[in-house]
Design a protein around this motif. Structure first.
Motif, PDB file in Angstrom:
ATOM      1  N   ARG A  46      -5.538  -0.615   7.255  1.00 49.92           N
ATOM      2  CA  ARG A  46      -5.300  -0.956   6.412  1.00 49.92           C
ATOM      3  C   ARG A  46      -5.535  -2.106   6.725  1.00 49.92           C
ATOM      4  NH1 ARG A  46       1.397   0.075   6.963  1.00 49.92           N
ATOM      5  NH2 ARG A  46       0.901   2.513   6.298  1.00 49.92           N
ATOM      6  N   ALA A  47      -6.814  -2.746   7.470  1.00 51.56           N
ATOM      7  CA  ALA A  47      -7.558  -3.915   7.585  1.00 51.56           C
ATOM      8  C   ALA A  47      -8.754  -3.764   6.547  1.00 51.56           C
ATOM      9  CB  ALA A  47      -7.331  -4.756   8.612  1.00 51.56           C
ATOM     10  N   GLN A  48      -9.513  -2.919   6.508  1.00 50.26           N
ATOM     11  CA  GLN A  48     -10.668  -2.880   5.866  1.00 50.26           C
ATOM     12  C   GLN A  48     -10.946  -1.869   6.098  1.00 50.26           C
ATOM     13  OE1 GLN A  48     -11.587  -3.078  10.916  1.00 50.26           O
ATOM     14  NE2 GLN A  48     -13.230  -1.594  10.414  1.00 50.26           N
ATOM     15  N   LEU A  52      -5.932  -6.038  -7.021  1.00 46.19           N
ATOM     16  CA  LEU A  52      -7.150  -6.202  -4.857  1.00 46.19           C
ATOM     17  C   LEU A  52      -6.179  -7.639  -4.437  1.00 46.19           C
ATOM     18  CD1 LEU A  52     -10.536  -5.548  -6.714  1.00 46.19           C
ATOM     19  CD2 LEU A  52      -8.961  -3.838  -5.903  1.00 46.19           C
ATOM     20  N   GLU A  53      -5.094  -8.390  -4.766  1.00 47.59           N
ATOM     21  CA  GLU A  53      -5.069  -9.295  -4.540  1.00 47.59           C
ATOM     22  C   GLU A  53      -3.999  -8.916  -3.610  1.00 47.59           C
ATOM     23  OE1 GLU A  53      -6.313 -12.186  -3.858  1.00 47.59           O
ATOM     24  OE2 GLU A  53      -8.096 -13.160  -5.243  1.00 47.59           O
ATOM     25  N   ASN A  54      -3.263  -8.262  -4.979  1.00 45.42           N
ATOM     26  CA  ASN A  54      -1.995  -7.777  -4.181  1.00 45.42           C
ATOM     27  C   ASN A  54      -1.897  -6.370  -2.572  1.00 45.42           C
ATOM     28  OD1 ASN A  54       0.821  -6.211  -3.759  1.00 45.42           O
ATOM     29  ND2 ASN A  54       0.125  -4.322  -4.452  1.00 45.42           N
ATOM     30  N   GLY A  55      -3.353  -6.124  -3.088  1.00 49.71           N
ATOM     31  CA  GLY A  55      -3.600  -5.459  -1.488  1.00 49.71           C
ATOM     32  C   GLY A  55      -3.898  -5.552  -0.793  1.00 49.71           C
ATOM     33  N   VAL A  56      -4.647  -6.645  -0.030  1.00 43.52           N
ATOM     34  CA  VAL A  56      -4.769  -7.933   0.350  1.00 43.52           C
ATOM     35  C   VAL A  56      -4.098  -8.512   1.233  1.00 43.52           C
ATOM     36  CG1 VAL A  56      -7.482  -7.194   0.634  1.00 43.52           C
ATOM     37  CG2 VAL A  56      -6.597  -9.245  -0.645  1.00 43.52           C
ATOM     38  N   SER A  57      -2.499  -9.293   0.134  1.00 48.66           N
ATOM     39  CA  SER A  57      -2.039 -10.171   0.362  1.00 48.66           C
ATOM     40  C   SER A  57      -0.627 -10.097   1.414  1.00 48.66           C
ATOM     41  CB  SER A  57      -0.612 -10.483  -0.819  1.00 48.66           C
ATOM     42  OG  SER A  57       0.164  -8.800  -0.411  1.00 48.66           O
ATOM     43  N   GLN A  58      -1.049  -8.719   2.026  1.00 50.67           N
ATOM     44  CA  GLN A  58      -0.106  -8.742   3.767  1.00 50.67           C
ATOM     45  C   GLN A  58      -0.990  -8.268   4.534  1.00 50.67           C
ATOM     46  OE1 GLN A  58       3.559  -6.666   2.561  1.00 50.67           O
ATOM     47  NE2 GLN A  58       4.099  -8.037   1.124  1.00 50.67           N
ATOM     48  N   ALA A 107       0.209  -4.312   6.264  1.00 47.28           N
ATOM     49  CA  ALA A 107       0.267  -2.971   5.233  1.00 47.28           C
ATOM     50  C   ALA A 107       0.448  -2.506   4.785  1.00 47.28           C
ATOM     51  CB  ALA A 107       1.477  -4.725   3.741  1.00 47.28           C
ATOM     52  N   GLY A 108       0.493  -0.994   3.764  1.00 47.79           N
ATOM     53  CA  GLY A 108       0.479  -0.336   3.714  1.00 47.79           C
ATOM     54  C   GLY A 108      -0.487  -0.224   2.305  1.00 47.79           C
ATOM     55  N   ARG A 109      -0.495  -1.184   1.556  1.00 45.14           N
ATOM     56  CA  ARG A 109      -0.548  -1.837   0.443  1.00 45.14           C
ATOM     57  C   ARG A 109      -2.694  -2.104   0.013  1.00 45.14           C
ATOM     58  NH1 ARG A 109       3.075  -6.574  -1.860  1.00 45.14           N
ATOM     59  NH2 ARG A 109       3.961  -5.193  -0.566  1.00 45.14           N
ATOM     60  N   ASP A 155       4.414  -0.457  -3.220  1.00 50.23           N
ATOM     61  CA  ASP A 155       3.001  -0.541  -2.584  1.00 50.23           C
ATOM     62  C   ASP A 155       3.027  -2.606  -2.779  1.00 50.23           C
ATOM     63  OD1 ASP A 155       3.124  -0.337   0.102  1.00 50.23           O
ATOM     64  OD2 ASP A 155       1.293   1.324  -0.039  1.00 50.23           O
ATOM     65  N   GLY A 156       3.226  -2.558  -3.950  1.00 49.27           N
ATOM     66  CA  GLY A 156       3.089  -4.087  -4.655  1.00 49.27           C
ATOM     67  C   GLY A 156       2.416  -3.891  -6.420  1.00 49.27           C
TER      68      GLY A 156
END
Length: 518
Positions: free
Chosen positions: A341-343, A412-418, A423-425, A475-476
């Motif tokens: 969820r971070a990399q 992709l912006e949504n994916g790294v937004s949290q 976050a699981g996105r 997931d947004g």
């Protein structure tokens, strides 16, 4: 005395109606997808202890009870299915159509239509299913005359009698079934409107004036069929897993959805609801009333004990499948949530690569996986199907669709937004690379996006594969809900991943810098 008063009230209510009015309850299911056991609120497997605690839905045993109770409420009913009984759990992998046929016969279905997934294993498995059914399975918009296994087994329509009246039932399947499943080269599919009208005209000539279409064509196509044909009274739908309701705030439309004088219904999917539509026809066969609501199969519906026992018995051989070794990996596959969820992580690469490989010949350029869908790591050595199912437990299916480069970047912006929240996105990808700066403001973190080695073109259209949860806004990923040409009902993600592991075994996990942090 109470009974007399009720009868008098009922007489008063119907005093203005013609004596020849005909009332019918249409009970219906669609897109069951082998969910014989109860499911969670996420439509995936539900643990026995959660079911005991009242937190599960559906399952054949609840449907059995609900159907029995609904029949008792009506003096005149039919039970029909909108297709896609096949595919979705290990029950189908093991039994193919046999358990579905057994349960449908036990429940007393009157007819069903062919869904595209009924063709997943070719005409042979469908033929075996048909041979076991005690009721007709229908398909009007296909020519099966050149397929010897099905030529005499798939009528376009059927006439049944109920309450002294004739009912005409017509089947429909997706026009693009040849692209969605494996019907073989001997079957051709045609436009639903012309096919339905042809059968309506035939049935009308035979004196049948109450006509119900069982359609596995989707909510949008059903509305077109209703608008562009004459003589259809009710369309019982499927394929798009659409919830229609007058009380549920997640419904996509009213139950029934009226297009002219045609009542359209659908009851979501996975046995989570039993549709119950009450219709009234006048003596000329005109639909004059249609009311109802899908009934949710929650803990308030008691599970029928005989069915519980039968499904438990049928589940025993599945333990062997769960323990079956499907592949081998040279090293552990990293699926830890803190990493994925971070990399970039090796489990994310595996699942994304597997998805893309499965559909790369369909004009799909990139894969996006939500890290929240990755629930475990896998140890080095032998890999069992149970381990794969632990990583991917949600019974998600592959979804393919098209979006612009601009939308892809927004995703992709949504994916790294949290990312700060774990976050699981967070997006794991294949077929593309990107960089992100977690210190920047959300919405402005993504840079250096490439697809197939070329810089992302905001105006270009790209083919994407993800899972059905993400494609439908999970997931947004709201920007994917309006994607072009979506198809959400591909093969199970766990099956796709297991097969990819086997084909590339012994598998060596890896990361390759497709995602970089600035």
């Amino acid at each position: 005395m109470t009974r007399f008063l009720m009868s008098a009230a009922a007489l008063a209510l119907t005093a203005g109606a013609a004596a020849a009015d005909y009332q019918l309850t249409i009970l219906h299911t669609n897109d069951f997808h082998a969910r014989f056991e109860p499911i969670s609120k996420y439509d995936g497997p539900c643990a026995a202890e959660d079911n005991t605690a009242g937190e599960c839905f559906g399952g054949s045993a609840r449907l059995m009870t609900a159907i029995t109770e609904a029949r008792a409420r009506s003096n005149n009913s039919i039970l029909v299915d909108g297709g896609d009984q096949f595919q979705g759990t290990l029950f189908y992998s093991y039994y193919k159509g046999a358990l579905a046929a057994e349960m449908m016969n036990k429940m007393g279905y009157d007819a069903m239509t062919v869904g595209n997934h009924e063709f997943d294993d070719g005409p042979e498995v469908l033929k075996g299913f048909i041979d076991t059914l005690e009721f007709p399975i229908l398909m009007s918009n296909a020519d099966v005359s050149a397929e010897p296994l099905l030529a005499d087994n798939l009528p376009k329509s059927v006439v049944i009698e109920r309450g002294g009246e004739k009912l005409g039932l017509i089947g429909l399947t997706p026009q693009d079934t040849d692209e969605l499943a494996s019907p073989g080269e001997n079957i051709t599919f045609s436009d639903p409107v012309a096919a339905v009208q042809g059968e309506v005209d035939k049935l009308t000539a035979e004196g049948v004036n109450k006509i119900i279409v069982l359609s596995h064509s989707g909510y949008g196509v059903d509305q077109r069929v209703a608008a562009e044909t004459t003589g259809v009274d009710v369309i019982v739908g499927g394929h798009t897993n659409t919830l229609l309701s007058n009380t549920n705030d997640r419904a996509e439309g009213p139950y029934p959805t009226m297009v002219g004088d045609v009542a359209i219904v659908q009851a979501y999917a996975y046995g989570k609801f039993l549709g119950e539509l009450n219709v009234t026809f006048d003596d000329a066969g005109n639909l004059i009333e249609a009311t109802g609501e899908p009934l949710i199969m929650d803990a308030a519906v008691t599970e029928e004990e005989g069915t519980v026992a039968r499904i438990a018995e049928a589940a025993k051989p599945l333990e062997e499948i769960r323990n079956k070794v499907v592949a081998e990996t040279t090293d552990p596959i990293e699926g830890n949530r803190d990493v994925c969820r971070a990399q970039e992580c090796s489990m994310g690469n595996l699942v994304s690569d597997a998805m893309l490989a499965r559909v790369s010949d369909q004009g799909i350029d990139v894969a996006i996986s939500n890290s929240g869908g990755l629930r475990a790591s896998i140890d080095a050595g032998e890999v069992t199907m149970g381990e794969v199912l632990t990583v991917l437990p949600f019974q998600n299916t592959l979804s393919t669709f098209q979006v612009t480069g601009e939308t892809l970047k927004a995703a992709l912006e949504n994916g790294v937004s949290q990312i700060e929240e774990g976050a699981g996105r967070f997006p794991q990808v294949a077929g593309m690379t990107f960089a992100f700066d977690a210190s920047a403001e959300p919405g402005s973190r993504i840079s250096d996006v490439t697809v197939g080695g070329e810089p992302l073109d905001p105006a270009k259209t790209y083919g994407v594969v993800s899972n059905n949860y993400v494609r439908n806004g999970g997931d947004g990923y709201e920007m994917f809900k309006t994607a072009m040409n979506p198809y959400d009902f591909g093969p199970d993600l766990a099956d796709v991943t297991a097969e990819y592991l086997a084909e590339n075994g012994p598998y060596t996990p890896y990361t390759d810098g497709r995602i970089t942090a600035k």
